[in-house]
Design a protein around this motif. Structure first.
Motif, PDB file in Angstrom:
ATOM      1  N   THR A  82       7.143  -0.296   5.468  1.00 28.05           N
ATOM      2  CA  THR A  82       6.342  -0.735   4.322  1.00 28.05           C
ATOM      3  C   THR A  82       4.973  -1.194   4.809  1.00 28.05           C
ATOM      4  O   THR A  82       4.882  -2.013   5.724  1.00 28.05           O
ATOM      5  CB  THR A  82       7.042  -1.905   3.597  1.00 28.05           C
ATOM      6  N   LEU A  83       3.939  -0.647   4.172  1.00 29.18           N
ATOM      7  CA  LEU A  83       2.575  -0.972   4.593  1.00 29.18           C
ATOM      8  C   LEU A  83       1.924  -1.869   3.559  1.00 29.18           C
ATOM      9  O   LEU A  83       1.946  -1.586   2.353  1.00 29.18           O
ATOM     10  CB  LEU A  83       1.750   0.309   4.764  1.00 29.18           C
ATOM     11  N   TRP A  84       1.378  -2.992   4.053  1.00 32.29           N
ATOM     12  CA  TRP A  84       0.657  -3.918   3.188  1.00 32.29           C
ATOM     13  C   TRP A  84      -0.811  -3.861   3.577  1.00 32.29           C
ATOM     14  O   TRP A  84      -1.149  -3.759   4.754  1.00 32.29           O
ATOM     15  CB  TRP A  84       1.173  -5.357   3.383  1.00 32.29           C
ATOM     16  N   ALA A 144       0.815  -1.216   0.000  1.00 31.97           N
ATOM     17  CA  ALA A 144       0.000   0.000   0.000  1.00 31.97           C
ATOM     18  C   ALA A 144       0.842   1.257   0.000  1.00 31.97           C
ATOM     19  O   ALA A 144       0.511   2.233  -0.674  1.00 31.97           O
ATOM     20  CB  ALA A 144      -0.920   0.010   1.223  1.00 31.97           C
TER      21      ALA A 144
END
Lengths: 80, 872
Positions: A11-13, A4
């Motif tokens: 890091t954004l998932w 995302a």
């Protein structure tokens, strides 16, 4: 899951397939209410004692120390 | 039982038309006054026609005293109230023969003056409507001092003692008609006594005479006081039957019980249930009033009186007694009640006399704020703005131990007590006491609770200086020592370190400690001060639980050092106990009893410092120190980073130690004991391991305890400065300048960017997750953090993330994982290591919408890195 964003946080998932179910925060319960009531009661009692309700008497003096307790930021009162 | 003793004479025969007086003397544990009272009776210019003594079987009489007094009968019986004693005496005499028969009611300590009975009779002979006549009850040691002289009630039925312990200047002589008089020493028309059925058994001591007078009035008779008659009163009615005089608290309780009893007796039948239902609510309201009036000791009596009144079995009999004798309405007594301005004036007068008796007129010392205080506060305001210049304009701070507070003040208050804790997978348990602090702090800027932290940081220095200055004025009335104390306190290494590392709990401890000491010192003499101390104790213990034990020891020691204020002082920890009890119980239940000592807020591991480091006030080895400056001048950091500040802080230590040998050592010794307690606590804190975050395990930050240590040092230094007199300015200036130099790296940390604290954006999670959580606070974000040791930390953040108020010592100090946490750990581990793993069921189970892999940390494992690189 899909990536995302990538930022200073890391890091954004994202999980797009999430199906939200209703949140059910457990209630405080009788014990919790009792604990809160006692705590607030004690604090309220202390607060009521703090509130100055008596006339102040101010007299200037020339000497004060811990040995000779004379300072009175608070009103002195008898042991009620 | 009637007994025959030598010296007893026969009663005088009845003479038609002449008043006949039967004196009843109830001894009731008053043997030591008996001979004196008998002698006084023997000296009466108008002797009673009969004298009946009611005594215990064990009472010893002197035959000559009985004979001289003209005792006609002695009735012995065990126990009973004054009214019961009178009733026993009356059973031993002939029935009423005429209207002119009178009872003279006396206690053993009621020694009358020779003219007393003659004066009483003279008053009633000219007024046939008078049924009760009361003398002046006077102090046995000084007959010019009135103990009691008439009673009445307020509009609401409260007892009003018309005269209590006043000098008799005949000021009350003109007014003789009153609602009631005290029962001891009074002359009561015997037929009326029988018609009224004597004293009310429900009023064994207080209000017995008042009730008798009211019933006499309602029966159409008059009650008068007789100025020419004087009878001694050696003890209050409440003291009869007690080894020691009743305390003020007990007297208040007895009076309240009597008032409630009378209320139920006098109330119209329809109002009785309403009074009964209102008893407990009214007791609670009155409890508030007692607390506001600084009479906490009256609270138990207030409540117990209400409970007694709930189940008072004597009320029906008393109501029946009143109904039988009553011939007039309450309007008949209305003019005799005290109300309005007269009542207010009377009570104000009573309060004044109580103040005078308590001897409150003490001298006050307060150094002029303009004599140094205002300048040092102004200087620290400027210093604070300069030092924290980068923080100006920020709405939120973050970094170190700082994370935002909840967005709404109401959320902060909802965390209090015991309930669901929204951290990790969540659990039900006790809140950290610090949640109260966060709620109070956040409510100060309710429109943006996190902004309160910014304000706290920007105003921390002046607030610290003000508190220290004020407290130091109690140690020195000179201008310079308090100013030095203010600067030394505001520039304390541990304070600046806490500000730099974002340790909000430690900052609060440092700000509140001087006020706590001030309130505690004065708390020995003032309920208001001791209650303030108790609230400050709560705040300090909540902000840094590890210092609670040393403060508790200090409170107990101070209580014993000031025995007169023992009760006020020893109660100081009570609110803290109430706040900590659920947490301690919960911690024990979860198998981590020491978790309650953990610092509140975000778990922030630190590198422990050495014993020397603690001694110079350095709480951890991470603090911005002299390393950079030393390397700039070509010196090695090792050793020098301790030596340089140690040398610069040496003048403060020297002043503190010197104070032991100067005048005022009585104050510096306790101050240094406080310092020793703080240092010992810091040393213990370094050795505790209470909380874990990721792979790191840590204990309470020793900085809060070092604030206690610094407090003692500065206190002793102030005593030293005060004693040095002429050298104070130069010695103090040298110590202050050196101390400021010692913290130069800390003062500049925020400006040069070495401080952990910096302006934040108010978010804990990336904007995307934050925005989604704003719309749906129930969604979760799994935060995976590669740990320095190669492991992976997994934390579930619900909604906008775990705010400062969400943190929990129970969560951080847990020693075993729940099944939910184990499942979450499995999920995190599988995300990091397994290819082809389908996380959807577990993400669905935990309602996780996002997975955040934080920026790579040094030492992260390849597996952790794989999580970053691989789409889960």
């Amino acid at each position: 899951m899909t990536a995302a964003s990538d930022s200073g946080y890391g890091t954004l998932w994202s999980f797009a397939g999430l199906e939200r179910t209703e949140d059910a925060t457990p209630p405080r319960g009788a014990y919790g209410v009792g604990v809160l009531a006692v705590q607030l009661g004690v604090l309220l009692a202390a607060l009521l004692l703090v509130i100055p309700t008596r006339r102040r008497r101010r007299v200037v003096q020339t000497r004060s120390s811990l040995d000779e307790p004379a300072a009175t930021t608070f009103d002195e009162d008898s042991d009620g | 039982m009637r007994v025959a003793l030598p010296g007893i004479r026969d009663p005088a025969p009845s003479l038609g038309g002449m008043p006949r007086v039967t004196a009843i003397l109830v001894v009731h544990d008053g043997e030591r006054w008996l001979d004196g009272t008998l002698a006084a009776l023997a000296a009466q210019t108008r002797r009673p026609d009969a004298l009946i003594v009611v005594a215990e079987p064990t009472t010893e009489f002197r035959t000559d005293a009985l004979e001289a007094a003209g005792v006609t009968q002695v009735v012995t019986a065990t126990g009973g109230t004054f009214g019961v004693g009178v009733a026993r005496a009356l059973r031993a005499v002939a029935p009423v023969e005429g209207e002119e028969e009178w009872l003279w009611l006396l206690r053993a300590d009621s020694a009358p003056e020779p003219e007393a009975l003659r004066a009483l009779l003279a008053a009633v002979e000219v007024a046939p409507s008078v049924a009760v006549a009361g003398p002046k009850l006077v102090d046995p040691a000084d007959h010019a001092r009135l103990r009691s002289y008439g009673e009445t009630v307020s509009a609401l039925g409260a007892t009003v003692v018309l005269v209590d312990d006043e000098l008799d200047q005949a000021q009350y002589d003109p007014v003789t008609d009153v609602l009631a008089v005290a029962v001891d020493g009074s002359l009561v028309r015997r037929p009326v006594w029988h018609a009224l059925d004597g004293l009310d058994p429900g009023l064994p001591s207080a209000d017995a005479g008042l009730d008798l007078g009211i019933r006499a009035r309602l029966a159409g008779h008059r009650v008068v006081r007789v100025p020419a008659a004087r009878v001694e009163r050696a003890r209050r009615p409440e003291d009869v039957g007690r080894k020691r005089p009743a305390s003020a608290r007990l007297r208040r309780r007895i009076a309240r019980s009597a008032q409630l009893h009378r209320r139920f007796v006098y109330a119209p039948p329809l109002a009785v249930p309403l009074h009964w239902l209102a008893l407990l609510p009214l007791a609670l309201v009155r409890t508030v009033g007692q607390l506001l009036a600084k009479r906490p000791g009256a609270v138990p009596g207030e409540l117990s009186a209400a409970f007694r009144a709930l189940f008072d079995p004597s009320v029906p009999g008393a109501r029946s007694r009143l109904r039988r004798a009553r011939t007039a309405g309450w309007r008949a007594v209305a003019p005799l009640r005290m109300r309005g301005a007269a009542l207010r004036e009377h009570r104000a007068h009573e309060r004044e006399r109580a103040d005078d008796r308590a001897g409150r007129e003490r001298d006050l010392v307060r150094a002029s704020f303009l004599g140094g205080g205002v300048w040092v506060v102004a200087a620290t305001i400027v210093a604070g703005l300069v030092i924290f210049w980068p923080l100006l304009g920020a709405s939120t701070l973050e970094g170190g131990g700082l994370v935002p507070l909840a967005s709404h003040a109401a959320e902060l208050w909802s965390r209090l007590g015991w309930g669901w804790r929204e951290i990790g997978v969540g659990f039900s348990g006790a809140a950290d006491p610090a949640t109260l602090l966060w709620a109070l702090l956040g409510s100060a800027t309710w429109w943006d609770p996190s902004f309160s932290i910014v304000l706290l940081w920007l105003t921390a220095l002046p607030f610290a200086a003000l508190g220290a200055w004020w407290a130091a004025t109690r140690l020195s009335e000179r201008a310079w020592p308090p100013v030095a104390a203010a600067i030394l306190w505001a520039a304390a290494p541990v304070f600046l370190t806490a500000l730099g590392e974002g340790r909000v709990g430690a900052v609060l401890v440092h700000l509140l400690l001087p006020w706590f000491v001030l309130a505690l010192v004065e708390g020995a003499r003032s309920w208001s001060a001791s209650a303030t101390a108790s609230l400050l104790f709560v705040a300090i213990a909540a902000a840094a639980p590890v210092v609670a034990p040393v403060l508790l020891i200090g409170v107990v020691a101070w209580a014993f050092a000031r025995p007169r204020g023992f009760v006020r002082t020893i109660g100081v920890p009570i609110p803290a106990i109430a706040l900590f009890a659920p947490l301690v119980i919960d911690a024990f239940r979860r198998g981590s009893p020491l978790a309650a000592l953990a610092d509140p807020g975000v778990v922030l591991p630190f590198t422990p410092t050495s014993g020397w480091g603690l001694l110079i006030g350095r709480p951890d080895a991470d603090a911005a120190g002299w390393d950079g400056i030393l390397s700039a001048v070509g010196l090695p950091a090792a050793g020098w980073d301790t030596l340089v500040p140690a040398v610069l802080l040496a003048p403060v230590a020297a002043l503190a130690l010197l104070s032991l040998f100067l005048p005022g050592a009585g104050r510096s010794i306790p101050a240094l004991a406080v310092a020793a307690g703080g240092l010992a606590t810091a040393w213990l804190a370094v050795h505790l391991q209470l909380s874990s975050v990721g792979a790191a395990v840590t204990g309470p930050w020793p900085g809060s305890a070092l604030s206690v240590y610094w407090l003692g040092l500065v206190g002793a230094a102030v005593v030293g400065l005060d004693a040095t007199r002429r050298a104070a300015v130069s010695a103090g200036a040298a110590a202050v300048v050196a101390a400021i130099l010692a913290v130069t790296p800390l003062l500049g940390a925020s400006l040069v960017g070495t401080a952990a604290v910096h302006p934040g954006d108010g978010r804990i999670l990336p904007s995307l997750a934050d925005a989604a959580a704003a719309a749906d606070p129930g969604i979760g974000t799994l935060v995976l953090t590669p740990q320095p040791d190669g492991s992976l930390g997994a934390q579930l953040q619900r909604g906008e993330g775990a705010t400062l108020d969400d943190q929990s010592a129970l969560h951080a100090g847990r020693t075993r994982l729940s099944e939910e946490e184990l499942a979450l750990a499995d999920l995190a581990g599988n995300l990091a290591s397994r290819g082809g793993y389908d996380p959807a069921p577990e993400l669905q189970r935990f309602q996780i919408a996002f997975v955040l892999v934080t920026a790579e940390a040094p030492g992260a494992t390849a597996e952790a890195e794989a999580v970053r690189e691989r789409p889960p």
